[in-house]
Structure formats: C-alpha cells, structure tokens
Design an enzyme around this catalytic site. Sequence first.
Site, PDB file in Angstrom:
ATOM      1  N   GLY A 133     -18.458 -40.325 -23.739  1.00 20.26           N
ATOM      2  CA  GLY A 133     -18.969 -38.903 -23.386  1.00 20.26           C
ATOM      3  C   GLY A 133     -19.571 -38.478 -24.881  1.00 20.26           C
ATOM      4  O   GLY A 133     -20.246 -39.036 -25.655  1.00 20.26           O
ATOM      5  N   ARG A 134     -18.919 -37.277 -25.547  1.00 17.54           N
ATOM      6  CA  ARG A 134     -18.952 -36.496 -26.518  1.00 17.54           C
ATOM      7  C   ARG A 134     -20.730 -36.505 -26.505  1.00 17.54           C
ATOM      8  O   ARG A 134     -21.081 -36.638 -27.809  1.00 17.54           O
ATOM      9  CB  ARG A 134     -18.335 -37.251 -28.003  1.00 17.54           C
ATOM     10  CG  ARG A 134     -16.895 -37.138 -27.763  1.00 17.54           C
ATOM     11  CD  ARG A 134     -16.248 -38.152 -28.742  1.00 17.54           C
ATOM     12  NE  ARG A 134     -15.369 -38.252 -28.554  1.00 17.54           N
ATOM     13  CZ  ARG A 134     -14.506 -38.339 -30.218  1.00 17.54           C
ATOM     14  NH1 ARG A 134     -14.677 -38.648 -30.932  1.00 17.54           N
ATOM     15  NH2 ARG A 134     -13.544 -38.647 -29.552  1.00 17.54           N
ATOM     16  N   HIS A 135     -21.183 -35.373 -25.535  1.00 17.92           N
ATOM     17  CA  HIS A 135     -22.706 -35.459 -25.309  1.00 17.92           C
ATOM     18  C   HIS A 135     -23.180 -34.606 -24.206  1.00 17.92           C
ATOM     19  O   HIS A 135     -22.422 -34.186 -23.317  1.00 17.92           O
ATOM     20  CB  HIS A 135     -23.453 -36.889 -25.642  1.00 17.92           C
ATOM     21  CG  HIS A 135     -23.000 -37.527 -24.244  1.00 17.92           C
ATOM     22  ND1 HIS A 135     -23.098 -38.676 -24.037  1.00 17.92           N
ATOM     23  CD2 HIS A 135     -24.153 -37.533 -22.946  1.00 17.92           C
ATOM     24  CE1 HIS A 135     -22.915 -38.978 -22.736  1.00 17.92           C
ATOM     25  NE2 HIS A 135     -23.195 -38.569 -21.714  1.00 17.92           N
ATOM     26  N   ALA A 136     -24.758 -34.043 -24.564  1.00 20.18           N
ATOM     27  CA  ALA A 136     -24.793 -33.376 -23.543  1.00 20.18           C
ATOM     28  C   ALA A 136     -25.834 -34.060 -23.378  1.00 20.18           C
ATOM     29  O   ALA A 136     -26.376 -34.662 -24.064  1.00 20.18           O
ATOM     30  CB  ALA A 136     -24.963 -31.850 -23.866  1.00 20.18           C
TER      31      ALA A 136
ATOM     32  N   HIS B  58     -19.378 -33.186 -22.233  1.00 16.86           N
ATOM     33  CA  HIS B  58     -18.743 -33.456 -21.680  1.00 16.86           C
ATOM     34  C   HIS B  58     -17.987 -34.800 -22.269  1.00 16.86           C
ATOM     35  O   HIS B  58     -18.957 -35.860 -22.625  1.00 16.86           O
ATOM     36  CB  HIS B  58     -19.479 -34.067 -19.799  1.00 16.86           C
ATOM     37  CG  HIS B  58     -19.848 -34.730 -19.953  1.00 16.86           C
ATOM     38  ND1 HIS B  58     -21.637 -34.242 -20.782  1.00 16.86           N
ATOM     39  CD2 HIS B  58     -20.319 -36.410 -20.017  1.00 16.86           C
ATOM     40  CE1 HIS B  58     -22.681 -35.553 -20.514  1.00 16.86           C
ATOM     41  NE2 HIS B  58     -21.926 -36.516 -19.993  1.00 16.86           N
TER      42      HIS B  58
END
Length: 134
Positions: free
Chosen positions: A49-52, A98
């Site tokens: 994830g580590r993104h929006a 997230h």
Amino acid sequence: MTQPYLIEFPKLGDSTIGFISVTEELRSIPFEVKRTFWTYYTPESIVRGRHAHHLTEQVLVAAAGRIIVTTEMPDGTVNVHRLEDPHVGLYVPPCTWHTMQYSHSAVQLVFASHPYDEQDYIRRYDQFREVWKA
C-alpha cells in the site's frame, strides 16, 4: 469526509458444510466496481500500500488469512483494521493513506471504483499531507 468502515457480506452455511458469501450484482459495494484484483504470497515482513488515491474508492477483503490495514485520514485520524473473516470487507474512501501487512497465507481481494491510473495515486506521504492539509 467519509471514514473507512466495515461491510459485512452475507455468510451462508455452517461449520459442518462450510460457508459461502455473496454479493449479487455487487450491491453490497457502495460504488460501481470498475476493477478487481487480488494479492497473495506476500511475505509477512513486507508492508504494501503506502499510498492514497485522489478518486478511487476500494473495498478490501481478506479472502484467506489475515490482513492488518492501517488507514489515515487527511485530518490525522488513524485506524487499524484487522481483516480475517472472508465475509467482511473494509471500505477505503478516496483521500485515505493506507498500508497493509499480510500473513503469508493471506489472499486479499480488492474491488475498486476506477481502472488503474497512475495519476490517481499519491505515493509519497509528505505529498499526501500537503494535498489534503487539515
């Protein structure tokens, strides 16, 4: 702004014969599904994830195994969700940072509101905080 929330899909059957969960015409999903994908065999040491997303809404389901999903809203609200029941999904609205961490046996099923578009992603946390200043 909508916060992430759990969606419970019907759970039919019992422990002697097994279970089935269903959503007919994807009515349990709060948006029109334009993309479906799944992840699997992710090492437990990896955080994904580590993104929006600017626009994309998602529902994440642990079809097998366990997934720990951490969400952060633009106002700084952080929640941790433990997905391990295949009849429960997590709605992740746009503008939500997230991350996911998986048990090795986890299979994550994702329903998304938009086809893949790299321009929809914010992959740097500092950029996420800048775009959606509280």
